[in-house]
Design a protein around this motif. Structure first.
Motif, PDB file in Angstrom:
ATOM      1  N   ASN A   8       0.917  -1.363  -0.109  1.00 51.41           N
ATOM      2  CA  ASN A   8       0.032   0.015  -0.022  1.00 51.41           C
ATOM      3  C   ASN A   8       0.974   1.340  -0.050  1.00 51.41           C
ATOM      4  O   ASN A   8       0.439   2.332   0.049  1.00 51.41           O
ATOM      5  N   ARG A   9       2.132   1.115  -0.066  1.00 53.11           N
ATOM      6  CA  ARG A   9       3.085   2.374  -0.082  1.00 53.11           C
ATOM      7  C   ARG A   9       3.689   2.446  -1.459  1.00 53.11           C
ATOM      8  O   ARG A   9       4.669   3.106  -1.748  1.00 53.11           O
ATOM      9  N   ILE A  10       3.307   1.644  -2.467  1.00 53.17           N
ATOM     10  CA  ILE A  10       3.661   1.673  -3.949  1.00 53.17           C
ATOM     11  C   ILE A  10       2.976   2.761  -4.651  1.00 53.17           C
ATOM     12  O   ILE A  10       1.443   2.908  -4.596  1.00 53.17           O
ATOM     13  N   GLY A  11       3.408   3.730  -5.264  1.00 53.60           N
ATOM     14  CA  GLY A  11       2.698   4.987  -6.005  1.00 53.60           C
ATOM     15  C   GLY A  11       2.704   4.803  -7.088  1.00 53.60           C
ATOM     16  O   GLY A  11       2.098   3.678  -7.797  1.00 53.60           O
ATOM     17  N   GLU A  12       3.388   5.651  -8.100  1.00 54.05           N
ATOM     18  CA  GLU A  12       3.176   5.466  -9.571  1.00 54.05           C
ATOM     19  C   GLU A  12       4.050   4.425 -10.099  1.00 54.05           C
ATOM     20  O   GLU A  12       5.240   4.097  -9.534  1.00 54.05           O
ATOM     21  N   VAL A  13       3.518   3.856 -10.856  1.00 51.72           N
ATOM     22  CA  VAL A  13       4.390   2.546 -11.688  1.00 51.72           C
ATOM     23  C   VAL A  13       4.631   2.820 -13.132  1.00 51.72           C
ATOM     24  O   VAL A  13       3.530   3.115 -13.746  1.00 51.72           O
ATOM     25  N   ILE A  14       5.907   3.337 -13.482  1.00 46.52           N
ATOM     26  CA  ILE A  14       6.106   3.610 -14.828  1.00 46.52           C
ATOM     27  C   ILE A  14       6.892   2.781 -15.504  1.00 46.52           C
ATOM     28  O   ILE A  14       7.655   2.161 -15.098  1.00 46.52           O
ATOM     29  N   GLY A  15       5.831   2.023 -16.385  1.00 48.09           N
ATOM     30  CA  GLY A  15       6.476   0.995 -17.284  1.00 48.09           C
ATOM     31  C   GLY A  15       7.227   1.289 -18.347  1.00 48.09           C
ATOM     32  O   GLY A  15       6.439   2.336 -19.171  1.00 48.09           O
ATOM     33  N   ILE A  16       8.306   0.830 -18.793  1.00 47.74           N
ATOM     34  CA  ILE A  16       9.196   1.293 -19.994  1.00 47.74           C
ATOM     35  C   ILE A  16       9.083   0.329 -20.880  1.00 47.74           C
ATOM     36  O   ILE A  16       9.068  -1.003 -20.945  1.00 47.74           O
ATOM     37  N   PHE A  17       8.915   0.757 -22.203  1.00 44.97           N
ATOM     38  CA  PHE A  17       8.937  -0.234 -23.459  1.00 44.97           C
ATOM     39  C   PHE A  17       9.642   0.465 -24.578  1.00 44.97           C
ATOM     40  O   PHE A  17       9.809   1.800 -24.707  1.00 44.97           O
ATOM     41  N   LYS A  18      10.295  -0.409 -25.494  1.00 42.01           N
ATOM     42  CA  LYS A  18      10.686   0.322 -26.751  1.00 42.01           C
ATOM     43  C   LYS A  18       9.534   0.426 -27.905  1.00 42.01           C
ATOM     44  O   LYS A  18       8.547  -0.582 -27.677  1.00 42.01           O
ATOM     45  N   ALA A  19       9.624   1.061 -28.669  1.00 43.33           N
ATOM     46  CA  ALA A  19       8.759   1.310 -29.715  1.00 43.33           C
ATOM     47  C   ALA A  19       8.849   0.067 -30.666  1.00 43.33           C
ATOM     48  O   ALA A  19       7.826  -0.131 -31.569  1.00 43.33           O
ATOM     49  N   TYR A  20       9.755  -0.723 -30.567  1.00 44.11           N
ATOM     50  CA  TYR A  20       9.822  -2.097 -31.155  1.00 44.11           C
ATOM     51  C   TYR A  20      10.049  -3.174 -29.893  1.00 44.11           C
ATOM     52  O   TYR A  20       9.430  -3.056 -28.795  1.00 44.11           O
ATOM     53  N   CYS A  21      10.970  -3.948 -30.169  1.00 44.66           N
ATOM     54  CA  CYS A  21      10.908  -4.963 -29.051  1.00 44.66           C
ATOM     55  C   CYS A  21      12.459  -5.768 -29.275  1.00 44.66           C
ATOM     56  O   CYS A  21      12.972  -6.020 -30.448  1.00 44.66           O
ATOM     57  N   THR A  22      13.248  -5.963 -28.314  1.00 46.29           N
ATOM     58  CA  THR A  22      14.461  -6.765 -28.234  1.00 46.29           C
ATOM     59  C   THR A  22      14.495  -7.943 -27.118  1.00 46.29           C
ATOM     60  O   THR A  22      13.856  -7.782 -26.258  1.00 46.29           O
TER      61      THR A  22
END
Ligand code: GDP
Ligand code: IMO
Ligand code: MG
Length: 423
Positions: free
Chosen positions: A256-270
């Motif tokens: 309950n102390r986790i705030g924003e979760v920013i998920g990162i991805f590439k415009a493609y994939c590796t």
């Protein structure tokens, strides 16, 4: 009540976590790593110089930020010493800005040897490990045999080390490793001695006290969701929980102390190493992406396998992480493409599937694509979304609609400056 924000990879690692952590660090008092170890390679580029970090959080270059290595991380003293030496050589005062959990486990030389041994035993089924000793160290952690950073303060440290090494020697049998061990061991003890100048903490208390005092904390993920030991493409995964939940266990932060979760991805994939990758382009297009995107491992230098963006995998990653916002990286790599393909679902023997099946390793999974018009313009100089070509805006809108999550950060080049915040 202050919360911990989390920034982590949604694909198979190397999404650009180091770059974005560095960009957002001025908004935070503390940057903390919560899992993984020197298998990670996080690249930062600013003032025309490139830096690669393996164990040290990516907030280390900013003056006022404290960097914490949490209990969930595994540390190789030889590698971290080398990182620190390089940072100190350019005038960064690492000693006063780096705190290490007493509960973080140590990678000992025989862990690295065991990693190599295990991969050799697996032959063609090898994981494609970075050979940094990650798997064997986490095995000893959960097997309750491990050696922790805090043990270095104990008078019995050498005995504990030897007991662990004896266990490893039993497994290794007559495998030829004596010379390598002698070489690594000398460096290892020297590095442990060097590390004694660093402050060891109970990071769970440190982080929670800091939050209660109104300090802001960002947790920096390593690897990516599809390499998570539970939710990734097992067994072709790493040995830690790379997802948001790993922040709780790897730092001692309550859910309950986790705030924003920013998920990162590439415009493609590796992906680097072995294992399934449905949208992989084992052809000229993939080779082109590799060349334009400089897709070579930051830790091992290996070629990264390249392919199109995979929406079923991304949706899955957003779900298990509870990602509240997204950061899209390396859009500039697609600047010269007339058409961009997006994998919308999979075809398995005529059956349409929009999620990752359990037995993906043994199934014939064919990606099904939707074609999107490319923007065909150089994005690397763009600093404001108002200058974005319409096709690029359309790609973002399309992804936001499919992924049901806002893309708040767009990266158009490796430099700190080549970043657009869309809040
Ligand atoms: P991490 O492990 O997630 O931190 O990512 P890596 O550092 O292993 O790999 C990302 C690579 O892409 C690095 O070489 C970065 O310098 C580079 N990079 C990051 N963002 C961008 C971007 O927007 N465009 C381009 N062309 N390169 C980028
Ligand atoms: P960052 O943090 C990409 C991959 C390896 C291998 C598998 C298991 O830079 O995104 P391990 O050494 O953990 O036993 O390897 O996981 N792998 C990564 N791939 N980026 C990483 O870290 C990785 N760390 C491990 O290539 O397939
Ligand atoms: Mg990397």
């Amino acid at each position: 009540m202050n919360k911990v924000d989390v920034l982590l990879g949604l694909q198979w690692g190397d999404e650009g976590k180091g770059k974005i952590v560095d960009v957002v660090t001025p908004d935070y008092d503390i940057i903390a790593r919560f899992q993984g170890g020197p298998n990670a390679g996080h690249t930062l580029i600013f003032d025309d110089k490139k830096y690669v970090l393996h164990t040290i959080p990516s907030g280390i270059f900013r003056d006022k930020t404290i960097n914490v290595i949490g209990n969930g991380v595994v540390i190789d003293p030889i590698i971290i010493k080398d990182e620190i030496d390089k940072l100190e050589a350019i005038g960064i005062d690492v000693t006063s800005k780096l705190l290490i959990s007493k509960k973080a486990h140590l990678i000992v030389p025989t862990h690295k040897i065991l990693d190599k041994y295990s991969e050799e035993q697996k032959g063609i089924n090898k994981i494609g490990s970075t050979l940094k000793g990650i798997g064997p160290t986490y095995m000893d952690k959960t097997g309750r045999n491990g050696l922790r950073m805090g043990d270095s303060l104990s008078p019995n440290f050498k005995e504990k080390y030897s007991a662990l090494q004896e266990k490893h020697k039993t497994i290794l049998g007559d495998y030829d490793y004596a010379e390598l061990l002698a070489e690594l061991e000398a460096k290892w003890f020297e590095a442990m001695e060097f590390m004694s100048k660093f402050t060891l903490i109970d990071s769970e208390h440190y982080i929670n006290n800091a939050m209660n005092d109104g300090k802001s904390v960002l947790a920096e993920g390593a690897q990516g969701t599809m390499l998570d030991v539970d939710f990734g493409t097992y067994p072709f995964v790493t040995s830690s929980n790379t997802i948001t939940a790993g922040t709780c266990t790897g730092l001692g932060v309550a859910p309950n102390r986790i705030g924003e979760v920013i998920g990162i991805f590439k415009a493609y994939c590796t992906r680097v190493g072995s294992g399934p990758f449905p949208s992989e382009l084992d052809n000229e297009v993939g080779e082109n992406i590799r060349k334009i995107g400089h897709e070579y491992g930051a830790t091992t230098g290996r070629d990264r396998r390249c392919g199109w963006i995979d929406l079923p995998a991304l949706k899955y990653a957003i779900m298990v992480n509870g990602a509240t916002q997204l950061s899209m990286m390396k859009a500039d790599v697609l600047d010269s493409f007339e058409e961009i393909q997006v994998c919308t679902h999979y075809d398995i023997d005529g059956e349409k599937l929009d999620y990752f099946p359990y037995d993906i390793n043994s199934l014939n999974v064919k990606p099904v694509y939707e074609s999107v018009k490319g923007w065909n313009k150089d994005l690397t100089g763009m600093r404001d979304m108002k200058d974005a070509p319409q096709e690029f805006l359309d790609y973002i809108t399309y992804l936001e609609r499919e992924l049901q999550t806002p893309i708040t950060i767009v990266s158009v080049g490796p430099d700190r400056e080549q970043t657009i915040i869309r809040k």
